[in-house]
Scaffold this active site. Structure first.
Site, PDB file in Angstrom:
ATOM      1  N   THR A  16       0.814  -1.310  -0.032  1.00 58.07           N
ATOM      2  CA  THR A  16       0.157  -0.109  -0.101  1.00 58.07           C
ATOM      3  C   THR A  16       0.847   1.278   0.008  1.00 58.07           C
ATOM      4  OG1 THR A  16      -0.160  -0.067   2.372  1.00 58.07           O
ATOM      5  CG2 THR A  16      -1.730  -1.297   1.009  1.00 58.07           C
ATOM      6  N   GLY A  17       2.179   1.265  -0.097  1.00 50.11           N
ATOM      7  CA  GLY A  17       2.917   2.259  -0.209  1.00 50.11           C
ATOM      8  C   GLY A  17       2.989   2.851  -1.680  1.00 50.11           C
ATOM      9  N   LYS A  47      -3.448  -3.226   7.191  1.00 57.62           N
ATOM     10  CA  LYS A  47      -4.131  -2.805   6.113  1.00 57.62           C
ATOM     11  C   LYS A  47      -4.753  -4.209   5.594  1.00 57.62           C
ATOM     12  CE  LYS A  47      -2.328   1.320   5.867  1.00 57.62           C
ATOM     13  NZ  LYS A  47      -3.260   2.715   6.027  1.00 57.62           N
ATOM     14  N   ILE A 100      13.700  -4.861  -3.578  1.00 54.12           N
ATOM     15  CA  ILE A 100      13.913  -3.720  -4.337  1.00 54.12           C
ATOM     16  C   ILE A 100      14.311  -2.666  -3.558  1.00 54.12           C
ATOM     17  CG2 ILE A 100      12.817  -1.934  -5.781  1.00 54.12           C
ATOM     18  CD1 ILE A 100      12.863  -4.838  -6.872  1.00 54.12           C
ATOM     19  N   TYR A 163      19.315  -1.509 -18.405  1.00 57.82           N
ATOM     20  CA  TYR A 163      18.260  -1.142 -19.289  1.00 57.82           C
ATOM     21  C   TYR A 163      19.052  -0.939 -20.728  1.00 57.82           C
ATOM     22  CZ  TYR A 163      15.884  -0.552 -14.769  1.00 57.82           C
ATOM     23  OH  TYR A 163      15.475  -0.778 -13.618  1.00 57.82           O
ATOM     24  N   GLU A 213      30.929  -2.774 -11.912  1.00 53.16           N
ATOM     25  CA  GLU A 213      31.141  -1.630 -11.595  1.00 53.16           C
ATOM     26  C   GLU A 213      32.437  -1.782 -10.541  1.00 53.16           C
ATOM     27  OE1 GLU A 213      27.513   0.074 -10.164  1.00 53.16           O
ATOM     28  OE2 GLU A 213      27.826  -0.804  -8.124  1.00 53.16           O
ATOM     29  N   HIS A 247      26.500   3.785  -5.838  1.00 50.28           N
ATOM     30  CA  HIS A 247      25.962   2.675  -5.142  1.00 50.28           C
ATOM     31  C   HIS A 247      26.941   2.673  -3.668  1.00 50.28           C
ATOM     32  CE1 HIS A 247      24.066   0.293  -8.702  1.00 50.28           C
ATOM     33  NE2 HIS A 247      23.190   0.925  -8.132  1.00 50.28           N
TER      34      HIS A 247
END
Length: 288
Positions: A16-17, A47, A100, A163, A213, A247
């Protein structure tokens, strides 16, 4: 596809965030387009009984699993509680958690990943875009319109660079089997070596692009761990020592982990390393 397929039901924690509510319909839109299950339930304590884009919300992962068949959780819980959310999903018996959330305290991440391992649960992330197997499943925030089904795996520490490279592959007619963003934090769950081990058992995957990286040595460890054909790209040639680059894990310390030394070591192992993303399709064609 190495972590899930059309039949895999997904539970979203932090449903619900703002982020959970935004990405649930996008994940389910992709699921509908490929005939998959997608997000079957959401979780936000207190919730229960609410819905997010038609997805029922429960107070806990255990409550959700009483009503729905699921094989993975995607975590959008705020950083201060995300470690607990990872452990809740692992403790409930889910075999995969895709975290995530960024800015999770490193000790919370260490505790959560150790707990997940003890419960035979793979953690992807945290601070990652998730994963996508074209034509099968999307777990996370990757822009699905860039992807095409095929036989090239991609593992990346970077989100947006992932991407760009997927777009280069697709434009060159090289589809992807599964694309995994492992995250850029100092402590992560699945490493390059872990994901490469899964790709090596996947009949759909013929070669893998490793996108690294500055910081650490995970890229070299991954390259040593597999016999799969690999092409690498390492971001951060111009990164200065002792400066964190985007990062939390992207930092060159004590002269270790800089891009040039990574590239030299990978090439010494016989791994082709692209100087720019646009070179990757050509290098893939040369090794496959």
């Amino acid at each position: 596809m190495i972590f899930g397929d059309k039949k895999t039901g997904i539970i979203v924690t932090g449903a619900t965030g703002n982020q959970g509510a935004f990405h649930i319909p996008l994940m389910n839109e992709y699921a509908r387009s490929v005939g998959g299950k997608g997000v079957v339930a959401g979780v936000t304590p207190g919730k229960a009984g609410k819905e997010v884009s038609g997805v029922p919300v429960y107070n806990s992962v255990n409550d959700a699993l009483k009503e729905h068949d699921a094989g993975a959780a995607v975590v959008f819980v705020p950083a201060f509680a995300a470690g607990d959310s990872i452990m809740e999903a692992a403790g409930a018996g889910l075999p995969l958690v895709v975290a995530i959330t960024e800015h999770i305290p490193v000790h919370d991440t260490m505790k959560a990943i150790s707990f997940a391992k003890m419960n035979d649960c793979d953690v992807i992330g945290p601070n990652c875009p998730g994963l996508l197997s074209p034509g099968e499943i999307k777990m996370g925030i990757m822009p699905s319109m860039l992807f095409k089904r095929g036989h090239i795996g991609v593992i990346s520490r970077s989100g947006t660079l992932t991407y760009e490279i997927v777009d280069e592959l697709t434009r060159a007619g090289l589809g992807q089997s599964t694309v995994v963003g492992i995250g850029g934090d100092p402590v992560i769950g699945q490493t390059f070596a872990d994901v490469l081990a899964k790709f090596s058992e996947d009949k759909e995957t013929k070669a893998v692009v490793v996108v690294g990286e500055v910081g650490g040595a995970l890229e070299e460890e991954g390259a040593r761990s597999t016999d799969l054909p690999i092409v690498a790209y390492i971001a951060g040639i111009s990164a200065p020592p002792e400066k964190r680059m985007g990062h939390a894990g992207a930092i060159i310390e004590g002269g270790e982990g800089d891009a040039r030394s990574k590239i030299e070591r990978l090439r010494a192992m016989g791994v082709p390393v692209a100087s720019r993303p646009s070179e990757i399709p050509r290098l893939i064609r040369e090794i496959v």
